[in-house]
Design a protein around this motif. Structure first.
Motif, PDB file in Angstrom:
ATOM      1  N   UNK A 177      -0.187   9.772 -17.110  1.00 53.78           N
ATOM      2  CA  UNK A 177      -0.396   9.162 -18.814  1.00 53.78           C
ATOM      3  C   UNK A 177       0.623   8.132 -18.888  1.00 53.78           C
ATOM      4  N   UNK A 178       1.820   8.448 -18.462  1.00 55.13           N
ATOM      5  CA  UNK A 178       3.189   7.658 -18.601  1.00 55.13           C
ATOM      6  C   UNK A 178       2.910   6.432 -17.743  1.00 55.13           C
ATOM      7  N   UNK A 179       2.389   6.386 -16.556  1.00 57.59           N
ATOM      8  CA  UNK A 179       2.039   5.198 -15.597  1.00 57.59           C
ATOM      9  C   UNK A 179       1.102   4.388 -16.271  1.00 57.59           C
ATOM     10  N   UNK A 180       0.235   4.636 -17.102  1.00 60.53           N
ATOM     11  CA  UNK A 180      -0.757   3.945 -17.850  1.00 60.53           C
ATOM     12  C   UNK A 180       0.260   3.147 -18.906  1.00 60.53           C
ATOM     13  N   UNK A 181       0.886   3.868 -19.728  1.00 62.53           N
ATOM     14  CA  UNK A 181       1.838   3.337 -20.691  1.00 62.53           C
ATOM     15  C   UNK A 181       2.699   2.234 -20.034  1.00 62.53           C
ATOM     16  N   UNK A 182       3.224   2.787 -18.885  1.00 62.12           N
ATOM     17  CA  UNK A 182       4.090   1.623 -18.270  1.00 62.12           C
ATOM     18  C   UNK A 182       3.289   0.393 -18.086  1.00 62.12           C
ATOM     19  N   UNK A 183       2.474   0.279 -17.450  1.00 60.52           N
ATOM     20  CA  UNK A 183       1.666  -0.771 -17.205  1.00 60.52           C
ATOM     21  C   UNK A 183       1.195  -1.460 -18.271  1.00 60.52           C
ATOM     22  N   UNK A 184       0.666  -1.092 -19.447  1.00 64.93           N
ATOM     23  CA  UNK A 184       0.374  -1.340 -20.755  1.00 64.93           C
ATOM     24  C   UNK A 184       1.397  -2.198 -21.419  1.00 64.93           C
ATOM     25  N   UNK A 185       2.682  -1.879 -21.301  1.00 64.59           N
ATOM     26  CA  UNK A 185       4.093  -2.218 -21.699  1.00 64.59           C
ATOM     27  C   UNK A 185       4.813  -3.447 -20.548  1.00 64.59           C
ATOM     28  N   UNK A 186       3.717  -3.390 -19.730  1.00 66.51           N
ATOM     29  CA  UNK A 186       4.516  -4.248 -18.622  1.00 66.51           C
ATOM     30  C   UNK A 186       6.030  -4.082 -18.237  1.00 66.51           C
ATOM     31  N   UNK A 187       6.222  -2.877 -18.146  1.00 73.15           N
ATOM     32  CA  UNK A 187       7.753  -2.570 -17.838  1.00 73.15           C
ATOM     33  C   UNK A 187       7.605  -2.175 -16.185  1.00 73.15           C
ATOM     34  N   UNK A 188       8.699  -2.798 -15.250  1.00 77.51           N
ATOM     35  CA  UNK A 188       8.723  -2.506 -13.904  1.00 77.51           C
ATOM     36  C   UNK A 188       9.096  -1.053 -13.634  1.00 77.51           C
ATOM     37  N   UNK A 189       8.517  -0.481 -12.535  1.00 75.57           N
ATOM     38  CA  UNK A 189       8.807   1.037 -12.283  1.00 75.57           C
ATOM     39  C   UNK A 189      10.298   1.193 -12.261  1.00 75.57           C
ATOM     40  N   UNK A 190      10.975   0.175 -11.784  1.00 75.39           N
ATOM     41  CA  UNK A 190      12.576   0.461 -11.582  1.00 75.39           C
ATOM     42  C   UNK A 190      13.122   0.858 -13.015  1.00 75.39           C
ATOM     43  N   UNK A 191      12.502   0.328 -14.014  1.00 75.11           N
ATOM     44  CA  UNK A 191      13.290   0.429 -15.303  1.00 75.11           C
ATOM     45  C   UNK A 191      12.737   1.576 -16.117  1.00 75.11           C
ATOM     46  N   UNK A 192      12.572   2.629 -15.464  1.00 75.72           N
ATOM     47  CA  UNK A 192      11.783   3.972 -16.126  1.00 75.72           C
ATOM     48  C   UNK A 192      12.835   5.091 -16.090  1.00 75.72           C
ATOM     49  N   UNK A 193      13.330   6.018 -17.184  1.00 79.39           N
ATOM     50  CA  UNK A 193      13.627   7.231 -17.214  1.00 79.39           C
ATOM     51  C   UNK A 193      12.996   8.250 -17.935  1.00 79.39           C
ATOM     52  N   UNK A 194      13.174   9.458 -17.347  1.00 78.07           N
ATOM     53  CA  UNK A 194      12.433  10.487 -18.280  1.00 78.07           C
ATOM     54  C   UNK A 194      13.347  11.803 -18.122  1.00 78.07           C
ATOM     55  N   UNK A 195      13.599  12.543 -19.201  1.00 78.49           N
ATOM     56  CA  UNK A 195      14.286  13.329 -19.218  1.00 78.49           C
ATOM     57  C   UNK A 195      13.023  14.766 -19.901  1.00 78.49           C
ATOM     58  N   UNK A 196      13.419  15.857 -19.200  1.00 80.01           N
ATOM     59  CA  UNK A 196      12.530  17.166 -19.391  1.00 80.01           C
ATOM     60  C   UNK A 196      13.112  18.296 -18.914  1.00 80.01           C
ATOM     61  N   UNK A 197      12.482  19.599 -19.401  1.00 79.74           N
ATOM     62  CA  UNK A 197      13.234  20.765 -19.046  1.00 79.74           C
ATOM     63  C   UNK A 197      12.102  21.771 -18.456  1.00 79.74           C
ATOM     64  N   UNK A 198      10.841  21.664 -18.542  1.00 79.27           N
ATOM     65  CA  UNK A 198       9.834  22.629 -18.360  1.00 79.27           C
ATOM     66  C   UNK A 198       8.848  22.292 -16.877  1.00 79.27           C
TER      67      UNK A 198
END
Length: 265
Positions: free
Chosen positions: A196-217
């Motif tokens: 789902x985030x990959x689709x959002x990234x494309x919608x926002x026209x953000x380059x793949x190298x400019x992504x960060x994620x934080x999680x615990x599960x």
């Protein structure tokens, strides 16, 4: 980290403590990111209405929210009646998986997401475990319609037992994640926070190298692998920490805050 333009954040155990508290440090860091023009996207197993409530509490009123472990993507919209509109929702037939689990755990609790409302349940869940309305239905009613997300709860069991059952019965055509308790989340096959985030990234026209994620599960595994920089919380299970590029402090240490602050440097 200053190149980061999209920050994807799990909620429970990452931003929010297990007793439902968002710290002042988290609130300030998110506000500063938004002010700096960084896209902050909550990506959570929570249902859409609950995820949007957290976003609004954080001061996020525009942008995107990924809910139901990726099965639902919503656009925050202050002009909409509930503060959001559903942009994408992916469903699956829950019957085969639920019937297989029911044979293994006859007394399990089942909940099928009722998008934007709450859940249709086999029996009421323990207080505080589900958000929104709970409507009790028969098992046959629960399996009779497509679903975005299904929860299976075994109050007397353990996460390890769920892992064993999943391996034994083989859950095909669905994606699944076992929680900290005896809790199993099912979503459509191939769907995850990462997809789902990959689709959002494309919608926002953000380059793949400019992504960060934080999680615990375990439901964050695909998200951490998707991001250019995936960060696991310090209290996460080993499988989650191994999937990440780095590990920060625990939820008790507000471990997400220093990572978010680095984005602004």
């Amino acid at each position: 980290m200053s190149r980061t333009r999209l920050v994807a954040l799990d909620v429970d155990g990452t931003l929010m403590s297990y007793d439902g508290v968002l710290s002042a440090g988290v609130r300030a860091a998110v506000a500063d990111l938004v002010a700096a023009g960084v896209h902050v996207v909550l990506a959570t197993g929570r249902s859409t209405h609950s995820a949007v409530e957290v976003a609004q509490d954080l001061g996020l009123h525009e942008g995107w929210v990924v809910a139901s472990n990726g099965a639902v993507t919503a656009r925050l919209d202050p002009a909409a009646p509930d503060g959001y509109t559903v942009a994408r929702a992916v469903t699956f037939d829950p019957a085969p998986a639920l019937r297989a689990i029911a044979l293994e755990i006859p007394d399990a609790l089942f909940a099928v997401e009722d998008l934007g409302v709450g859940f249709r349940v086999s029996r009421p869940f323990p207080p505080g475990e589900l958000t929104g309305e709970q409507r009790v239905e028969t098992f046959e009613e629960l399996v009779g319609a497509p679903a975005t997300r299904v929860i299976i709860r075994n109050p007397g069991g353990t996460p390890e037992e769920f892992h064993e059952i999943v391996e034994r019965v083989g859950l095909h055509q669905v994606s699944y994640a076992v929680g900290w308790s005896a809790w199993l989340d099912l979503t459509p096959g191939g769907v995850s926070k990462g997809s789902a985030l990959e689709e959002v990234r494309r919608d926002l026209a953000v380059e793949p190298f400019a992504t960060l994620a934080i999680g615990d599960g375990e439901n964050d595994l695909e998200m951490l692998r998707w991001a250019a920089c995936g960060v696991a919380m310090g209290h996460a299970r080993e499988v989650v920490r191994l999937a990440a590029d780095e590990v920060t402090g625990t939820i008790d240490d507000d471990g997400a805050v220093p990572v978010l602050r680095r984005v602004l440097v």
